[in-house]
Each structure stands twice: as C-alpha cells, then as structure tokens.
Design a protein around this motif. Structure first.
Motif, PDB file in Angstrom:
ATOM      1  N   GLN A  82      -3.655   0.717  -9.832  1.00 21.97           N
ATOM      2  CA  GLN A  82      -2.266   1.029  -9.478  1.00 21.97           C
ATOM      3  C   GLN A  82      -1.403  -0.460  -9.286  1.00 21.97           C
ATOM      4  OE1 GLN A  82      -0.764   4.211  -9.674  1.00 21.97           O
ATOM      5  NE2 GLN A  82       0.897   3.069  -9.778  1.00 21.97           N
ATOM      6  N   ASN A  83      -2.031  -1.173  -8.823  1.00 25.99           N
ATOM      7  CA  ASN A  83      -1.463  -2.797  -8.525  1.00 25.99           C
ATOM      8  C   ASN A  83      -1.245  -3.497  -9.812  1.00 25.99           C
ATOM      9  OD1 ASN A  83      -1.373  -2.840  -5.774  1.00 25.99           O
ATOM     10  ND2 ASN A  83      -3.318  -3.633  -5.518  1.00 25.99           N
TER      11      ASN A  83
ATOM     12  N   LYS B 156     -11.587   4.732  -4.272  1.00 27.91           N
ATOM     13  CA  LYS B 156     -10.453   4.308  -3.908  1.00 27.91           C
ATOM     14  C   LYS B 156      -9.996   2.769  -4.136  1.00 27.91           C
ATOM     15  CE  LYS B 156      -7.968   3.643   0.831  1.00 27.91           C
ATOM     16  NZ  LYS B 156      -8.117   3.514   2.345  1.00 27.91           N
TER      17      LYS B 156
ATOM     18  N   GLU C 166      -6.589   1.732  -6.552  1.00 30.09           N
ATOM     19  CA  GLU C 166      -5.885   0.907  -5.831  1.00 30.09           C
ATOM     20  C   GLU C 166      -5.733  -0.394  -6.923  1.00 30.09           C
ATOM     21  OE1 GLU C 166      -5.568  -2.138  -2.133  1.00 30.09           O
ATOM     22  OE2 GLU C 166      -6.263   0.002  -1.717  1.00 30.09           O
TER      23      GLU C 166
ATOM     24  N   THR D 253       0.756  -1.257   0.004  1.00 22.07           N
ATOM     25  CA  THR D 253      -0.204  -0.125  -0.057  1.00 22.07           C
ATOM     26  C   THR D 253       0.828   1.334   0.016  1.00 22.07           C
ATOM     27  OG1 THR D 253      -0.115  -0.258   2.448  1.00 22.07           O
ATOM     28  CG2 THR D 253      -2.008  -1.195   1.170  1.00 22.07           C
TER      29      THR D 253
END
Length: 696
Positions: free
Chosen positions: A628-629, A621, A625, A374
C-alpha cells in the motif's frame, strides 16, 4: 605454527613480490583508504576485536574519533584486553576535554610525549603468533578514519620478526620517557591551553566542510546542498504547470529555510504558512524574516489564539485557529498565491482537510520528514504525486547537512538476572541501581562540547517524573515534560536547557517532532523501539548543527524488547524486511558514510540478533502495508521492480508467502485476475528462478 608461518610467507610474497600468485591468506598487505566502499576505521575496529593487546601512537586525537572506538574498547575491557595510547600536544591540537575522555578508558593507559615535532600515526595489534600494524597518515580523528584522503598500510609480521621488534622497541623507548595522563596533568594543561592554535591550523578544512546555513551582515542566506537541489526542482515543477508539490526531508536539513527561499524566488502577492504549534510558528516566522530581509516587519503576521493579523502579506497560522469556519471564511479562497503546509503528514486530520480544500492558491507546498502514514489518507495523492525532492537521514548525513552522530547500543541494567523488557514495572525502571547504571554509561560515552544538554526518552509519564527527580538528586539538573504541561512551561524548560541551566529534559513522546533545540548534544533512549519512524524522529532531535557541538551522542539502552529488530531498520533506512541485510548491517564495522558511526556493545548486539531471529518479517500485515505504501507513492499498482526502486519490501519476502506476485494481487490487493491459469504457473516458475536477479 608452521601453517601460520607459511600463510605469512605467501601473504608477503603476494603483497611485495608477485601479485599474480593465488593466495587467500589472512596476512596479505593491504592499502587502507577512505572511499564509498571502505574506510580505515573498519579495519582498526576489526583488528581491535581480534587482538590480545594493542599500542597506538598518534599525534592528534579528537573526541569524535575516540567516540568511534569507545564501545569496542569497552567490550575489550570486559574480556581483560588492555592497550596503550601515546600522544602529544603537537600544535596544541588535542583538547583538555578529549584528555578527560581518555581517562574514562579503564583498560587503556595513556602517556604524553614531549618529543619535538611528534607526528606519528601507527597502530600495533598483538595476536597469538603475529602482530598486525597500520602505518600511514591517519590520526585518531573521525575525518582521518572515515572521510579524508588517506594512505595507510596494513601488514602483519611474525612475533619474532625484526621489523615489529624495532617498532615495538621504539614505542616502548618513547613510552618510558613520556608522562602518564592524570587528572592533575589535565587541570594544568587546561590553564595553558589555547584553542586558537587549532583553529588556525584547520580553518581551511572547516570552511570547506561546514555546511551550516550562514547569515551574513546583509542577511543573505546561502542554501545548503539539499536546499539548492530542492529549489531547482520546485522551479521545474512550477514550470510544468503543476500547482502543488511535496518535499520529503529529514529533520534538521533546513526545510523551513528552503521553503522561505522558494517563496523568495516565487514572489507571491500573499503567502500562508500553516503549522500545528505556536512554537514552530514563531520559529518559522523568524526564519522567513531572515530570508525575506527586504520586507518590513509589518509584512509578517500571526494567526493564532492570541494574534489575528489577518491582513499580513506573509501570514503564519496555527491549524487550530485557521481551521475554524468563522476564521477561514473571512478569507477569499484565492487570497493566498502560495501556501506551505508544515508537517504535511498531519494533513489527514479534519482541521487540515478543511483548510486544504477551502483555499485555492496558485501553488501549494507540503513538507514532511515522514510521509508514511497508517490511516487511509494518501499524502502523495494530495500533492498530485509530485515529490519535488527527497532526502532521508542517511543521505543527509553523507551530504554533511546534519550534525554527525555516534550511536551506541548498550545493554540495559540487569538486576537479579532480569533485564528491562516491555512489561517492566515502574519501581524497577526508576530503581537507584538502574539510575546509577544509566549515569555510568552516559558519562562513559559522554557528549561533544563543554556543557551537557541532553534529551531522554522514556516509556511512561510517571517514569519521566521520578527519573528526573533522581537524576537531579545525583547532581544532574533534570526536568520532566509531558503532554499535560502548558506551552508556556514547555518553552521555559526548553530555554533552560539551551542556556545550560539544566542538563536533561525527560519526555515520553512530546518531542518526537515539531521541536527545534539545535544545542542538544546527547540523546538517551530508555524505551523500546515502537517503530522505525519514531526511532528516527527521536534520534533526529539532536541532528541539527549548532556551534556548541561537533557531533551528537546517541545512547540506546537495549533491553529484552521484542521490537529490537527495528533498530537496524531505522538506522540503515533499509525497509526490505530481509533478515540477512539486517544481520550484515550489524556486523559491518562502519556501515555509514561520513564521520557518523554505529556501535553496539557485544551483549546489546546479541539482543538485537536474537530479536531479528525470532521476528516474523513476512507477516501478511507487513506485506500488505508495504504494498500500500508503494502504491500510494507512485499512484498505480506497483510492479516487483517498484518495490526495489522505492526502497521497500524485498520481493523474496513477498514470494515467501505467495507462489507469484499475481496471486498476491488477486488475493490481497483486490486486483482483477490479469493472466490465465497456465500463465500463472509459468510465472511461478519464473519467480522462483529470477527473483534474485531483480536486486542485482
């Protein structure tokens, strides 16, 4: 009544006379087999859930096979549904402990026949106007119900039918001549039981399926499936001229041994293994000494608080010591040809970064079970996006690399109409009533092996300490371990559990990773699920194979936690955020391949369904996320298909928030607009029409 008979007539006609007729009834005869798409267990569970009573006649029963039905039998008991099981001691297969597990089934009467050569395999389920029968080759064992090549027939007959009358008459006749199962009978059987008979009969099968790493007298270690594939991939990576790679491998699959095998094939002049705790350091060095058996003991050394074997050929260092400037500066940056970073997901820490950037080896290997982070560090970028090999929990279980598990989602204790939730007070969590309830459920679901060696996860340190005291008072030797305990005390308590001196260790998150206790045969979760990653880490504590167990029991006490929806995400490995996928997973009677099973008591399952219903799985969110991963993993801006291929977000979830993917990229991913306004409108239309096709 007439409709039911007509349905039965047409079903039997289609099954036994003319397969070409169009009939979608409920009673069409069916061949039950085990393969990737189906298994016998799912049908047995389905019939149990619908029946009014049942009779099972089987020669062989294992603890693991029985465990796969326990939650469903418990639910039947709550509804007042009863059954009978008839078995025997044919070939000395059934163990005394299995019989003890049968006695825990309050709604099931068990008897034993002494008929010579008893080898029956039949399941009878009574319904309102008809009976269903499963007859064939499957005993009540995990392998027979889920893995082995089996042939069984499921068919139905009216309650007045001659066949079912004869079958039930034969069962009843044998039942009346059989001996009731009692504690006294088990005590006598234990005295004369000889497990060697079982070992002789099933020795060939065990040799074929046992994939534990075997070390022979010459200390030659045979790689398991994961290790063979990873070693070949690492060899290919180096052949391409790459100087670093990442291995993503589920806990317990043998990452350390694999890295040692690769070091053996790479033959570096000097080698460095970097780890975050001295306990893991010692375990790793012992593993390497087994693999590199031709090397003298003097070739191996430690670099930690108390050891400074700076000149060792194979050096095992704690990051806390090696990261100090006055330590690592004593080495030339090119001192080591090969460096392994264990738990590589920790490499965002400054201590790891100092080591990472100082040394210049010919090859660098990162190992982790959880590469997702994270923080801002991209572990994939650190290793040049070279994922040499990846095996997650589900695949490792299917490949029989890990110990099988039986997961039981049970409802937490209810007191005065209140169920444990995220805000429950300590006095409630450790009340005498809840402790009694916990013991009742953990005893019912049991464990594999002769001695209980369990690990309990709770949410607070004080809860761990108080619960340990109360369990010990109940005769269950238990010790709490927290972050404030010294390494020496941790090692002592862990050894006590391994030796059977205590039955449980209770902790908060101390054992989420980096601890190796293969002997654990029961994992108990007395806390809400905070993340799917932590859930899998905790479950994984019991998944290492060990001679003392055939499987691990995982008991998850499910309260009114808002994050209950994370349970199916963790168990399935499905990160699509698609609610329908998670609902389907919960309703599947046998969602995992191999002998492992996932079971929910009815009340607990309802709580998970409610959590899925109320959860917002398309929060901005979460979408950002997931994006981005995927981007971190592949090293570029993902396409929608990349989300599918990387087992990430369902494109439908993203498109529920944005008219098309380009709009998301512009607004949330800081990507410069790449298409015109009119093209964007066309893309919006195409997104609505074709998004589903991405998954087909």
């Amino acid at each position: 009544m007439e409709n039911a008979i007509d349905d039965l007539k047409y079903s039997l006609h289609k099954g036994f006379i003319d397969r070409s007729i169009v009939h979608q009834g409920h009673h069409v005869p069916k061949l039950l087999i085990n393969n990737a798409e189906e298994n016998v267990l799912s049908t047995v569970i389905d019939e149990l859930q619908k029946c009014q009573s049942f009779m099972i006649s089987v020669a062989f029963i294992t603890e693991s096979g029985l465990a796969s039905l326990k939650a469903h039998l418990y639910d039947l008991a709550q509804k007042g549904v009863k059954g009978k099981i008839l078995t025997s001691n044919y070939l000395g297969f059934n163990t005394p402990k299995m019989y003890e597990e049968l006695l825990k089934l309050k709604n099931v009467e068990v008897r034993l026949t002494e008929v010579p050569g008893f080898h029956a395999k039949g399941y009878i389920f009574e319904h309102d106007q008809f009976s269903s029968l499963i007859v064939g080759s499957s005993n009540l064992t995990s392998n027979a119900l889920k893995v082995n090549y089996e042939h069984n027939i499921l068919f139905s007959t009216h309650q007045n039918g001659d066949l079912v009358h004869r079958v039930k008459h034969q069962f009843t006749d044998l039942w009346e001549q059989s001996t009731p199962l009692t504690p006294d009978w088990i005590a006598h059987y234990r005295e004369v039981y000889q497990p060697q008979a079982v070992q002789r009969v099933f020795e060939d099968s065990r040799l074929q399926t046992d994939l534990i790493n075997r070390v022979d007298d010459a200390t030659q270690i045979e790689p398991n499936l994961m290790q063979v594939e990873a070693l070949q991939s690492l060899s290919n990576v180096r052949a391409r001229g790459e100087d670093r790679a990442l291995i993503i491998s589920a806990t317990g699959t043998g990452k350390t041994i694999m890295s040692a095998l690769d070091v053996r094939q790479a033959e570096p002049e000097r080698f460095l293994f970097v780890v975050h705790s001295e306990t893991i350091l010692n375990d790793a060095m012992r593993a390497y000494q087994k693999v590199l058996a031709t090397e003298p003991a003097s070739a191996f050394g430690k670099l930690s608080g108390q050891h400074k074997d700076m000149d060792a050929k194979y050096l095992f260092a704690t990051v806390q010591t090696l990261s100090k400037a006055h330590i690592y500066s004593q080495f030339d940056p090119a001192s080591f040809d090969y460096i392994v970073f264990d738990e590589a997901h920790r490499s965002a820490a400054d201590t790891y970064q100092r080591i990472f950037h100082y040394f210049k080896p010919q090859f660098m290997l990162g190992m982790t079970a959880t590469p997702e982070r994270t923080d801002d560090l991209n572990i994939f970028e650190q290793f040049n996006y070279n994922v040499a090999y990846e095996i997650r929990l589900q695949k490792a279980l299917e490949s029989e690399i890990l110990c099988p598990f039986h997961y039981f989602g049970v409802s937490d204790y209810v007191q005065d109409g209140m169920v444990v939730d995220d805000n429950s007070q300590l006095r409630y969590l450790t009340s005498d009533e809840r402790v009694k309830y916990i013991l009742d459920r953990t005893r019912y679901y049991g464990y594999s092996g002769d001695v209980l060696k369990g690990l309990i996860f709770v949410s607070r340190k004080h809860e761990a300490v108080e619960l340990a005291e109360k369990l010990t008072q109940q005769g269950i030797a238990t010790t709490a371990l927290t972050g404030s305990d010294s390494q020496q005390r941790r090692n002592t308590v862990i050894q006590q559990l391994k030796d059977g001196e205590i039955n449980y260790i209770i902790t908060v998150d101390l054992f989420n990773e980096g601890i190796d206790i293969p002997e654990i045969n029961q994992v108990v979760m007395l806390r809400g699920t905070q993340s799917s990653i932590i859930f899998v880490q905790q479950l994984g504590r019991g998944l290492r194979k060990s001679p003392n167990k055939d499987y691990v029991t995982v008991i998850d006490f499910i309260g009114n936690y808002k994050n209950n929806y994370l349970i199916p995400i963790a168990l399935s490995g499905d990160h699509s955020h698609n609610k329908d996928n998670y609902r389907k997973f919960l309703t599947d009677n046998a969602p995992l391949r191999g002998v492992s099973t996932i079971n929910f008591e009815e009340v607990a399952k309802k709580k998970v369904f409610e959590s899925i219903q109320s959860a917002t799985l398309n929060e901005m969110k979460m979408i950002v996320e997931a994006y981005q991963n995927v981007k971190n993993r592949i090293g570029r801006t993902p396409t929608l298909m990349d989300f599918i291929e990387q087992n990430s977000l369902d494109p439908d979830v993203l498109l529920s928030k944005f008219a098309n993917y380009e709009i998301f990229l512009e607004k949330k991913a800081q990507v410069t607009p790449r298409i015109s306004e009119s093209a964007s409108k066309n893309l919006t239309f195409m997104s609505k029409e074709l998004a589903q096709g991405l998954k087909s």
